[in-house]
Design an enzyme around this catalytic site. Structure first.
Site, PDB file in Angstrom:
ATOM      1  N   ASP A  19     -31.989  32.312   9.945  1.00  0.00           N
ATOM      2  CA  ASP A  19     -31.586  31.230  10.851  1.00  0.00           C
ATOM      3  C   ASP A  19     -32.701  30.913  11.847  1.00  0.00           C
ATOM      4  O   ASP A  19     -33.450  31.810  12.247  1.00  0.00           O
ATOM      5  CB  ASP A  19     -30.316  31.677  11.594  1.00  0.00           C
ATOM      6  CG  ASP A  19     -29.575  30.510  12.208  1.00  0.00           C
ATOM      7  OD1 ASP A  19     -29.962  29.337  11.980  1.00  0.00           O
ATOM      8  OD2 ASP A  19     -28.600  30.758  12.947  1.00  0.00           O
ATOM      9  N   ASN A  21     -34.868  27.937  11.660  1.00  0.00           N
ATOM     10  CA  ASN A  21     -35.976  27.066  11.213  1.00  0.00           C
ATOM     11  C   ASN A  21     -36.044  25.788  12.039  1.00  0.00           C
ATOM     12  O   ASN A  21     -37.122  25.329  12.423  1.00  0.00           O
ATOM     13  CB  ASN A  21     -35.796  26.662   9.739  1.00  0.00           C
ATOM     14  CG  ASN A  21     -35.898  27.838   8.786  1.00  0.00           C
ATOM     15  OD1 ASN A  21     -36.297  28.921   9.183  1.00  0.00           O
ATOM     16  ND2 ASN A  21     -35.537  27.617   7.537  1.00  0.00           N
ATOM     17  N   TRP A  24     -37.320  26.427  15.555  1.00  0.00           N
ATOM     18  CA  TRP A  24     -38.759  26.736  15.489  1.00  0.00           C
ATOM     19  C   TRP A  24     -39.551  25.424  15.447  1.00  0.00           C
ATOM     20  O   TRP A  24     -40.554  25.275  16.145  1.00  0.00           O
ATOM     21  CB  TRP A  24     -39.033  27.570  14.232  1.00  0.00           C
ATOM     22  CG  TRP A  24     -40.451  28.035  14.048  1.00  0.00           C
ATOM     23  CD1 TRP A  24     -40.965  29.230  14.454  1.00  0.00           C
ATOM     24  CD2 TRP A  24     -41.514  27.326  13.399  1.00  0.00           C
ATOM     25  NE1 TRP A  24     -42.288  29.311  14.098  1.00  0.00           N
ATOM     26  CE2 TRP A  24     -42.655  28.164  13.450  1.00  0.00           C
ATOM     27  CE3 TRP A  24     -41.621  26.084  12.777  1.00  0.00           C
ATOM     28  CZ2 TRP A  24     -43.878  27.796  12.900  1.00  0.00           C
ATOM     29  CZ3 TRP A  24     -42.843  25.712  12.242  1.00  0.00           C
ATOM     30  CH2 TRP A  24     -43.955  26.553  12.311  1.00  0.00           C
ATOM     31  N   ARG A  32     -37.689  18.924  11.336  1.00  0.00           N
ATOM     32  CA  ARG A  32     -36.986  20.140  10.874  1.00  0.00           C
ATOM     33  C   ARG A  32     -37.520  20.646   9.540  1.00  0.00           C
ATOM     34  O   ARG A  32     -37.585  21.840   9.286  1.00  0.00           O
ATOM     35  CB  ARG A  32     -35.488  19.843  10.740  1.00  0.00           C
ATOM     36  CG  ARG A  32     -34.785  19.588  12.065  1.00  0.00           C
ATOM     37  CD  ARG A  32     -33.308  19.249  11.833  1.00  0.00           C
ATOM     38  NE  ARG A  32     -32.614  20.322  11.144  1.00  0.00           N
ATOM     39  CZ  ARG A  32     -32.137  21.423  11.745  1.00  0.00           C
ATOM     40  NH1 ARG A  32     -32.262  21.560  13.040  1.00  0.00           N
ATOM     41  NH2 ARG A  32     -31.536  22.354  11.053  1.00  0.00           N
ATOM     42  N   ASN A  67     -23.960  23.719   3.991  1.00  0.00           N
ATOM     43  CA  ASN A  67     -25.218  23.017   4.251  1.00  0.00           C
ATOM     44  C   ASN A  67     -25.276  21.632   3.607  1.00  0.00           C
ATOM     45  O   ASN A  67     -26.133  20.813   3.940  1.00  0.00           O
ATOM     46  CB  ASN A  67     -26.440  23.845   3.810  1.00  0.00           C
ATOM     47  CG  ASN A  67     -26.750  25.002   4.740  1.00  0.00           C
ATOM     48  OD1 ASN A  67     -27.322  26.010   4.328  1.00  0.00           O
ATOM     49  ND2 ASN A  67     -26.387  24.892   6.018  1.00  0.00           N
ATOM     50  N   TRP A  68     -24.329  21.339   2.690  1.00  0.00           N
ATOM     51  CA  TRP A  68     -24.278  19.988   2.107  1.00  0.00           C
ATOM     52  C   TRP A  68     -23.966  18.934   3.161  1.00  0.00           C
ATOM     53  O   TRP A  68     -24.151  17.742   2.931  1.00  0.00           O
ATOM     54  CB  TRP A  68     -23.220  19.921   0.983  1.00  0.00           C
ATOM     55  CG  TRP A  68     -23.615  20.672  -0.243  1.00  0.00           C
ATOM     56  CD1 TRP A  68     -23.009  21.776  -0.757  1.00  0.00           C
ATOM     57  CD2 TRP A  68     -24.708  20.379  -1.138  1.00  0.00           C
ATOM     58  NE1 TRP A  68     -23.647  22.199  -1.893  1.00  0.00           N
ATOM     59  CE2 TRP A  68     -24.686  21.356  -2.163  1.00  0.00           C
ATOM     60  CE3 TRP A  68     -25.695  19.393  -1.187  1.00  0.00           C
ATOM     61  CZ2 TRP A  68     -25.614  21.376  -3.207  1.00  0.00           C
ATOM     62  CZ3 TRP A  68     -26.617  19.405  -2.230  1.00  0.00           C
ATOM     63  CH2 TRP A  68     -26.567  20.384  -3.213  1.00  0.00           C
ATOM     64  N   ARG A 187     -23.134  35.724  14.133  1.00  0.00           N
ATOM     65  CA  ARG A 187     -21.969  35.348  13.314  1.00  0.00           C
ATOM     66  C   ARG A 187     -22.284  35.673  11.856  1.00  0.00           C
ATOM     67  O   ARG A 187     -23.452  35.760  11.483  1.00  0.00           O
ATOM     68  CB  ARG A 187     -21.721  33.835  13.337  1.00  0.00           C
ATOM     69  CG  ARG A 187     -21.662  33.151  14.611  1.00  0.00           C
ATOM     70  CD  ARG A 187     -21.284  31.680  14.351  1.00  0.00           C
ATOM     71  NE  ARG A 187     -22.463  30.869  14.134  1.00  0.00           N
ATOM     72  CZ  ARG A 187     -23.230  30.400  15.101  1.00  0.00           C
ATOM     73  NH1 ARG A 187     -22.960  30.674  16.353  1.00  0.00           N
ATOM     74  NH2 ARG A 187     -24.283  29.666  14.813  1.00  0.00           N
TER      75      ARG A 187
END
Ligand code: FPP
Length: 233
Positions: A19, A21, A24, A32, A67-68, A187
């Site tokens: 987790d 990215n 960052w 992104r 993530n879709w 989580r």
């Protein structure tokens, strides 16, 4: 740095929720997708380190069933990165004797990616070194429901722990010893819900693209100090 065979209490199976990215990239005023690109580099490092220390299995959460919901251009960028990873890394996986295993529902993934993932799994399935398990289109609740429904379809009247486990994607993998999550979030996010029953958890505020061998080593050293009681005293 840990050396293969010299470490006591090395976990057999480590899973990572990669987790951070996006954050960052944001910190660097970058899109992104460049965060994900840097994340793919961190994947290469983590795999290299896992082989160096002698893990039996490393499972990475690369794309969840949720993530879709992300914007299409981000999803497309992630699919391209996965394809790129296969193109660049397959020879390395073969050289390092790594077995590639994909878990999750790939039915909505682009067909070329599905084909290449199947091909990479076929090419590496006779290896006998570390298993690199990549979760794609994966959801832990979906996985449990799939196992239960397959048993119902097979006419099973009473489901046992063993029969359910045998229907999970991970049935042939060692038990999950350690779950790592980067970026400060604490989580489980629908990852390996059944498998974490007796796992240790390790959280770090380091964002995934900055996760390096030293940080990975910290997690393993900390794991080595823990007393696992499995409900006993
Ligand atoms: C979570 O960070 C990360 C993902 C959803 C994707 C993970 C993908 C990679 C590490 C790269 C490709 C993978 C492989 C196996 C080559 P986030 O985007 O949710 O970050 P944020 O919470 O900071 O926004």
């Amino acid at each position: 740095m840990f050396k293969k065979g010299k470490v006591k209490n090395l976990p057999r199976h480590v899973a990572i929720i990669m987790d951070g990215n996006g954050r960052w990239a944001k910190k660097r005023f970058l899109p992104r997708k460049l965060g994900h690109k840097a994340g793919a580099e961190a994947v290469r490092r983590a795999v290299e380190y896992a082989v160096e220390v002698g893990l039996e299995c490393l499972t990475l959460y690369a794309f969840s069933s949720e993530n879709w919901k992300r914007p299409k251009d981000e999803i497309d960028a992630l699919m391209r990165l996965l394809l790129d990873f296969l193109h660049k890394e397959l020879s390395n996986l073969l050289d390092k004797n790594i077995i590639l295993k994909i878990i999750g529902d790939l039915s909505d993934f682009p067909e070329d990616l599905q084909r290449e993932l199947a091909d990479a799994q076929n090419q590496t399935h006779k290896n006998n070194g570390m298993t690199l398990c990549i979760a794609l289109g994966y959801g832990g609740q979906d996985e449990i429901l799939m196992a239960v429904n397959n048993l119902i379809d097979a006419g099973v009247k009473k489901i046992t722990k063993e029969s359910l486990e045998s229907g999970l994607y991970t049935s042939e993998l060692p038990p999950l010893d350690l779950l790592i999550r980067t970026s400060g979030e604490q989580r489980v996010s629908n990852f390996l819900l059944w498998q974490v029953a007796y796992s240790e958890f390790w959280f770090t505020s380091v964002l995934w693209p900055d996760f390096d061998k030293k940080e990975f080593e910290k997690a393993l050293v900390d794991f080595g100090k823990r007393q696992r009681r499995y409900g006993d005293v």
